[in-house]
Design a protein around this motif. Structure first.
Motif, mmCIF file in Angstrom:
data_model
loop_
_atom_site.group_PDB
_atom_site.id
_atom_site.type_symbol
_atom_site.label_atom_id
_atom_site.label_comp_id
_atom_site.label_asym_id
_atom_site.label_seq_id
_atom_site.Cartn_x
_atom_site.Cartn_y
_atom_site.Cartn_z
ATOM 1 N N SER A 42 0.826 -1.215 0.000
ATOM 2 C CA SER A 42 0.000 0.000 0.000
ATOM 3 C C SER A 42 0.857 1.262 0.000
ATOM 4 O O SER A 42 0.539 2.239 -0.682
ATOM 5 N N ASP A 43 1.935 1.245 0.764
ATOM 6 C CA ASP A 43 2.830 2.416 0.786
ATOM 7 C C ASP A 43 3.485 2.628 -0.578
ATOM 8 O O ASP A 43 3.696 3.765 -1.012
ATOM 9 N N ILE A 44 3.830 1.544 -1.246
ATOM 10 C CA ILE A 44 4.412 1.653 -2.586
ATOM 11 C C ILE A 44 3.371 2.246 -3.549
ATOM 12 O O ILE A 44 3.661 3.164 -4.332
ATOM 13 N N ASN A 45 2.144 1.743 -3.456
ATOM 14 C CA ASN A 45 1.028 2.246 -4.255
ATOM 15 C C ASN A 45 0.834 3.752 -4.058
ATOM 16 O O ASN A 45 0.570 4.487 -5.011
ATOM 17 N N ALA A 46 0.986 4.194 -2.800
ATOM 18 C CA ALA A 46 0.735 5.605 -2.480
ATOM 19 C C ALA A 46 1.786 6.537 -3.075
ATOM 20 O O ALA A 46 1.613 7.759 -3.057
ATOM 21 N N MET A 47 2.869 5.994 -3.586
ATOM 22 C CA MET A 47 3.860 6.820 -4.289
ATOM 23 C C MET A 47 3.674 6.705 -5.800
ATOM 24 O O MET A 47 4.505 7.192 -6.571
ATOM 25 N N GLY A 48 2.610 6.041 -6.227
ATOM 26 C CA GLY A 48 2.373 5.886 -7.664
ATOM 27 C C GLY A 48 3.311 4.876 -8.307
ATOM 28 O O GLY A 48 3.559 4.928 -9.513
ATOM 29 N N ALA A 49 3.822 3.931 -7.506
ATOM 30 C CA ALA A 49 4.822 2.991 -8.011
ATOM 31 C C ALA A 49 4.255 1.577 -8.078
ATOM 32 O O ALA A 49 3.195 1.281 -7.517
ATOM 33 N N GLU A 50 4.991 0.710 -8.771
ATOM 34 C CA GLU A 50 4.603 -0.702 -8.903
ATOM 35 C C GLU A 50 5.556 -1.554 -8.076
ATOM 36 O O GLU A 50 6.778 -1.469 -8.233
ATOM 37 N N PRO A 51 5.017 -2.408 -7.180
ATOM 38 C CA PRO A 51 5.892 -3.188 -6.284
ATOM 39 C C PRO A 51 6.885 -4.065 -7.049
ATOM 40 O O PRO A 51 6.517 -4.753 -8.002
ATOM 41 N N SER A 52 8.149 -4.049 -6.611
ATOM 42 C CA SER A 52 9.180 -4.870 -7.253
ATOM 43 C C SER A 52 9.797 -5.889 -6.310
ATOM 44 O O SER A 52 10.284 -6.922 -6.761
ATOM 45 N N GLY A 53 9.788 -5.626 -4.993
ATOM 46 C CA GLY A 53 10.439 -6.563 -4.084
ATOM 47 C C GLY A 53 9.938 -6.456 -2.658
ATOM 48 O O GLY A 53 9.451 -5.406 -2.236
ATOM 49 N N LEU A 54 10.040 -7.560 -1.923
ATOM 50 C CA LEU A 54 9.738 -7.579 -0.487
ATOM 51 C C LEU A 54 10.900 -8.233 0.243
ATOM 52 O O LEU A 54 11.496 -9.190 -0.257
ATOM 53 N N LEU A 55 11.218 -7.717 1.443
ATOM 54 C CA LEU A 55 12.184 -8.352 2.340
ATOM 55 C C LEU A 55 11.509 -8.594 3.675
ATOM 56 O O LEU A 55 10.718 -7.757 4.129
#
Lengths: 402, 402
Positions: free
Chosen positions: B112-125
Motif C-alpha cells: 500500500s505504501d508503494i502504491n501511495a507513491m504511484g509505483a509498482e511493487p518490485s520486491g519484499l524483504l
C-alpha cells in the motif's frame, strides 16, 4: 533537552510522553548529521512520506535487511565511558546508555552486507518497536550511533531515507540498507562452472582473501561478559605476570564488539581486482568460509600459519581471560571483515587488492580429505562451537549475542 | 509435513529443531509461489546472498518499511475457518494458525505504501525474530499469507528478494517493500506553492478523493474482539430484530481486518490523472486526511453526506455490536485505501480516475472555521478516538491493533 520531552514523575525521561511525532523529531535531528542528508537530489524523496524515493544510477540496486532483538543481538547495558573499552568514540556515546553501540552495530552490519556485493551504500531505513518506558537517552543514542557509523565508516553517499515506529514490550530494530552498483556484483556463488566441476582431488586454484580483522569482536564479547571487578582483577594479574598490553587489547576488543568497522570500499576494490565470489564474515571464519565453499561445492581451508599469526596479538588477552585466541580467530563472529575468492597466486591474475590478506584456499572435496590443512564442514550444520546459528538445536535459551 | 521437521515430544511442531537453514527452506518454498519468482532477470540476485540485487528501470526506486509486533500489530489467535469471517481465502489459511493473516497484512500494508507513491511493487524483504517455540504451522502460514497477498492483490512483478532470521522471546516482523516508478511520485507535500499560500478564507479548489473502502477493517477488529459466543448471540438477535445482512457484514468486516486489500494500481492511475498529492489511509480518514492537509498548511473536510452513505452498509452490524458506523468510517484505520488530491470538479482537470470517489475537500484554515463541514485538526495530536498514534499519551498498555 530535546523539545517537547516530558518528565515522568522524576524518573528518567522516556519516549512514552512524546508521541510518534516527538520521537521522529529526535531521530531525524540525529540523522541530519549524516553528510548526504544535506542534499536530496531532484526526483528523490526522504523521510516523512508513505515511502522514500532513492536514486539507482546503475538501473539496479542492492538491498539487505537485518533484525536485532534486545538481549539477543544487543544489550541495554552495553557500556559507555567507564568501561575498559573506553575510546574517544565511546566517550562521545557516554550519555546514550547502550543505544549508541546498538545503532552503530545495526548500521555497520547492514553496510557490511552492501559492501559484500561490491556496492556503495545509498540508503538506510530503521523499523523500530519499543516500550513506552524506553529512555530518551537510549533512543538518542541509537540514532546518534547509527549516524556516527555512516559517517565514520565512510558511507559518504548514504542517507537515512525512512523508517517506522511501533510499540512493543521489548525493543527490536530492523535496519534495511540499499546500495549503488557499478558493474558486476560478485555473489557467493559466482565461481565459474568450470571450476566447480573439477575432478576430485584436483586443486581449483582459488585463494581465500580477507579484508579486516578476525576474532577481535568475539574477544570483545568475552571482555564485556566478564564482570567489571573480575575483569580488572584479571587484567592486573596478567600485567603482573608480564603479559604485554592486555589493557589496551581489552579496550580494542570491546571496541571491535561495540563498534565493528566493516571495510567499506573493499568490496568494490575486490570486484575490480577480479574477485570471483565475496561475502562478509558475520558468523565467524569457519562457518562463513564453509558457506562460501559449500555454495560452490568446494571445501575451505584456513592457512594454519595465518591463524596463528592473526591470533598473536590476542594471545595475552586470551590468557588473561582463560580463553583460546586461535578459537576467537577461527570461530568468532561480528568482525564484519570481507571475505573474497581470487585466482590463486602466481604469475597471472593474482594481484591482491589493497587491504586484503591471503588467509587460505578453496579445495575440491577429495583434496580436502587428504590435505593437512584445517578442514571444515561446508554444510550448514549446527552452530555449536564453530559459529552461530540462531535456531541451532538445542536452542540456546540464555541470551546470546551473535 | 515439511522435510526435516522434528517432533518435540509429541507437542506441536516448532521451529526450534529446524535450524536457520530448515526455516529458510520452508519460507523460500512458499515464496516461490509468487509468479515473478520464476524469473530473475539478468543482473539481479535473489535470496541466499549477503544482499539482493533488484532492477530499477527508472533509475530510481521507491522503498518503505513497517514493523509489526506480536499482540500489538497482530495476534497469534487470529481466526481461521471456523470464524464468522470465514471465506474461501480464510479456509485456505485454516491450518496456518494466525500466521496467514499476519503475513497477508504485513505484505498488504507495505505494498500500500508503494502504491501511495504511484509505483509498482518490485520486491519484499522479511526480517523476522521469533522464539524457538514458534509453531511450524504459524511460520508456514506467515509465508503463505505473504505470498498470497502478493498474488491476490495483483503485485505481479513483485518477488521476495531477501530477509533475515533472529531469535527473540516474542515474534516481530519488519517487512520492507520496494517499487518501480514511471514518471513522477506524488508525495504528501506536492501541492503547488501557489495553492499553499492562498489568502485566509479562500477556497483552494482541491478535492479529496479515495480509492477503496473506509471503516470495514475497524468494524472487523470489533467483530474479532467480540467473543465467539457473544458474537453469535448478537448476530442472531440482530437477525431476529430484522436487521438485514449482519452475518455477511460481520464476515466481510473480519476479512477486511485480516486480509486488507489496498487498491494496487490506483496510485499509478491517480498520478497519471494529475493527482497533486497522495497517501494511503492506514490510521483512519480523520487522522490521515488531517496529516495530508497539515503537510500543505491546509485543513481537510470530509463530506458528511459521503460519510453517511459510506456508513450505510455498516449500520446494521454497528447496531448489533452497539457501535457507531460513522465513527468506523471516519476514524477506523487499516483499510489501506488510497487518498489523493485532485483539482476540484468542474470543466477543467476534474476527471476522476477509475475506482476513486470524491469524499471531501481541502480548505484554507479560515474557510475551515466558517464551513459547516466536518472540521478536523491537521495537527499530529494524540491518537485518541480519532486515529492511531503508537506513542500517544497516555500510552495504551493493553494490546492494540493499529
Amino acid at each position: 533537552m530535546p523539545d517537547g520531552t516530558m518528565s515522568t514523575g522524576g524518573g528518567p525521561l522516556t519516549v512514552g510522553g512524546l508521541g510518534e511525532a516527538g520521537i521522529l523529531r529526535i531521530l531525524n535531528r540525529r540523522f541530519a548529521a549524516v553528510p548526504a542528508s544535506q542534499d536530496w537530489p531532484e526526483g528523490t524523496v526522504g523521510p516523512g512520506d508513505d515511502a522514500a524515493v532513492v536514486a539507482a544510477p546503475d538501473g539496479r540496486f542492492v538491498i539487505t535487511t537485518d533484525a536485532m532483538a534486545q538481549d539477543r543481538d544487543f544489550r541495554m547495558t552495553w557500556p559507555a565511558a567507564s568501561s575498559p573499552g573506553a575510546t574517544a568514540a565511546t566517550r562521545a556515546g557516554g550519555s546514550f546508555a547502550g543505544g549508541y553501540a546498538t545503532g552503530w552495530k545495526a548500521a555497520a552490519q547492514n553496510l557490511s552486507d552492501i559492501n559484500a556485493m561490491g556496492a556503495e551504500p545509498s540508503g538506510l531505513l530503521l523499523a523500530l518497536t519499543m516500550p513506552s518506558s524506553t529512555s530518551l537517552a537510549w533512543i538518542e543514542g541509537l540514532a546518534a550511533g547509527l549516524a556516527a557509523a555512516v559517517i565514520h565508516l565512510g558511507a559518504s553517499r548514504c542517507r537515512v531515507v525512512g523508517g517506522d515506529l511501533g510499540s512493543d514490550d521489548r525493543i527490536t530494530l530492523a535496519v534495511t540498507a540499499t546500495g549503488d552498483l557499478q558493474g558486476r556484483a560478485p555473489s557467493r556463488r559466482t565461481l565459474s562452472v568450470g571450476r566447480q566441476d573439477l575432478p576430485e582431488g584436483s586443486d581449483p586454484g582459488l585463494d581465500l582473501i580477507l579484508s579486516g580483522q578476525a576474532g577481535w569482536a568475539a574477544a570483545g564479547l568475552d571482555v564485556l561478559d566478564t564482570g567489571r571487578d573480575e575483569l580488572l582483577r584479571r587484567l592486573e594479574a596478567a600485567e603482573e605476570a608480564g603479559l604485554p598490553g592486555v589493557r589496551r587489547a581489552a579496550a580494542l576488543a570491546a571496541s571491535a564488539q561495540l563498534r565493528p568497522r566493516p571495510p567499506l570500499g573493499a568490496g568494490q576494490r575486490a570486484a575490480e581486482s577480479g574477485a570471483l565470489a565475496m561475502m562478509d564474515v558475520s558468523d565467524g571464519l569457519l562457518k562463513d568460509t564453509g558457506r562460501l565453499a559449500a555454495a560452490n561445492r568446494l571445501h575451505a581451508e584456513l592457512d594454519p600459519e595465518w591463524v596463528q599469526a592473526e591470533a598473536r596479538a590476542l594471545r595475552p588477552l586470551a590468557q588473561a581471560l582463560d580463553r583460546d585466541a586461535e578459537h576467537w580467530v577461527r570461530a568468532g563472529g561480528e568482525d564484519y571483515g570481507l571475505l573474497a575468492v581470487l585466482p590463486a597466486g602466481g604469475s597471472a591474475g593474482s594481484r591482491l587488492p589493497a587491504g586484503f590478506r591471503r588467509i587460505g584456499r578453496l579445495v575440491s572435496r577429495a583434496a580436502a580429505e587428504t590435505a593437512g590443512g584445517e578442514e571444515q564442514s561446508g554444510a550448514e550444520t549446527n552452530g555449536g562451537p564453530d559459529g552461530w546459528d540462531h535456531f541451532s538445536a538445542p536452542f540456546r535459551s540464555r541470551p546470546q549475542i551473535r
